[in-house]
Write a protein that holds these residues in place. Structure first.
Motif, PDB file in Angstrom:
ATOM      1  N   GLU A 136      -8.336   1.659   0.890  1.00  0.00           N
ATOM      2  CA  GLU A 136      -8.474   2.454   0.109  1.00  0.00           C
ATOM      3  C   GLU A 136      -9.515   3.416  -0.076  1.00  0.00           C
ATOM      4  N   ASN A 137     -10.075   1.684  -0.049  1.00  0.00           N
ATOM      5  CA  ASN A 137     -12.174   2.369   0.165  1.00  0.00           C
ATOM      6  C   ASN A 137     -13.135   1.463   1.844  1.00  0.00           C
ATOM      7  N   CYS A 184       1.066  -1.106   0.290  1.00  0.00           N
ATOM      8  CA  CYS A 184       0.318  -0.004   0.410  1.00  0.00           C
ATOM      9  C   CYS A 184       0.764   1.484  -0.286  1.00  0.00           C
ATOM     10  N   SER A 227      -7.312  -8.946 -12.178  1.00  0.00           N
ATOM     11  CA  SER A 227      -6.844  -8.117 -10.848  1.00  0.00           C
ATOM     12  C   SER A 227      -7.800  -9.362 -10.277  1.00  0.00           C
ATOM     13  N   PHE A 228      -7.734  -9.124  -9.049  1.00  0.00           N
ATOM     14  CA  PHE A 228      -8.894  -9.854  -8.068  1.00  0.00           C
ATOM     15  C   PHE A 228      -9.653 -11.156  -8.909  1.00  0.00           C
ATOM     16  N   ASN A 235      -7.453  -2.647  -1.442  1.00  0.00           N
ATOM     17  CA  ASN A 235      -8.963  -1.984  -1.360  1.00  0.00           C
ATOM     18  C   ASN A 235      -9.838  -1.702  -0.313  1.00  0.00           C
ATOM     19  N   LEU A 236      -9.633  -2.367   0.605  1.00  0.00           N
ATOM     20  CA  LEU A 236     -10.057  -2.548   1.559  1.00  0.00           C
ATOM     21  C   LEU A 236      -9.888  -1.129   2.001  1.00  0.00           C
ATOM     22  N   ILE A 269      -4.004  -7.863  -2.703  1.00  0.00           N
ATOM     23  CA  ILE A 269      -5.085  -6.549  -4.169  1.00  0.00           C
ATOM     24  C   ILE A 269      -6.119  -6.534  -2.740  1.00  0.00           C
ATOM     25  N   LEU A 270      -6.587  -7.281  -2.180  1.00  0.00           N
ATOM     26  CA  LEU A 270      -8.263  -6.981  -1.307  1.00  0.00           C
ATOM     27  C   LEU A 270      -7.507  -6.337  -0.147  1.00  0.00           C
ATOM     28  N   SER A 291     -14.398  -1.374 -12.678  1.00  0.00           N
ATOM     29  CA  SER A 291     -13.079  -3.257 -12.293  1.00  0.00           C
ATOM     30  C   SER A 291     -11.454  -2.851 -13.118  1.00  0.00           C
ATOM     31  N   MET A 341     -16.525   4.035  -9.975  1.00  0.00           N
ATOM     32  CA  MET A 341     -15.315   3.011 -10.026  1.00  0.00           C
ATOM     33  C   MET A 341     -16.048   1.844 -11.343  1.00  0.00           C
ATOM     34  N   SER A 377     -18.791   2.167   1.191  1.00  0.00           N
ATOM     35  CA  SER A 377     -19.436   1.518  -0.585  1.00  0.00           C
ATOM     36  C   SER A 377     -20.140   2.566  -0.895  1.00  0.00           C
TER      37      SER A 377
END
Length: 102
Positions: free
Chosen positions: A71-72, A12, A87-88, A68-69, A64-65, A83, A81, A75
């Protein structure tokens, strides 16, 4: 945990001097590992190789997850956004275990 705090922080791009979110990162690693295991329909310990490590594709899914969690955190987003291709979801499809009962 299969992913270390330092791996998640490095993925990150978190400065070495910033440690306020370390507990949150540990939580996200736990959540991501659980989510990946459920997504590939296998416990992570069943994926560990002889070297004691998860395959690189599974390790990267977790990273990646986590990113993502981190940074974001909500919901909703102020912009649309999209994809990222391959990626994931794509990585997860490589390791997905399909159990067909007899």
């Amino acid at each position: 945990m299969y992913i270390t705090l330092s791996e998640a922080r490095k993925h990150c791009n978190i400065d070495d001097d910033f440690h306020a979110d370390d507990d949150y990162f540990l939580h996200l690693i736990e959540v991501a590992e659980n989510a990946v295991a459920k997504n590939i329909n296998r416990p992570l310990y069943a994926c560990v190789g002889q070297d004691g490590l998860l395959p690189p594709t599974i390790r990267h899914q977790i990273l990646i997850l986590v990113a993502n969690l981190y940074e974001n955190r909500e919901s909703i987003a102020p912009v649309q956004m999209h994809s990222l291709p391959k990626s994931f979801d794509w990585l997860a499809s490589l390791d997905k275990h399909y159990h067909i009962p007899r």
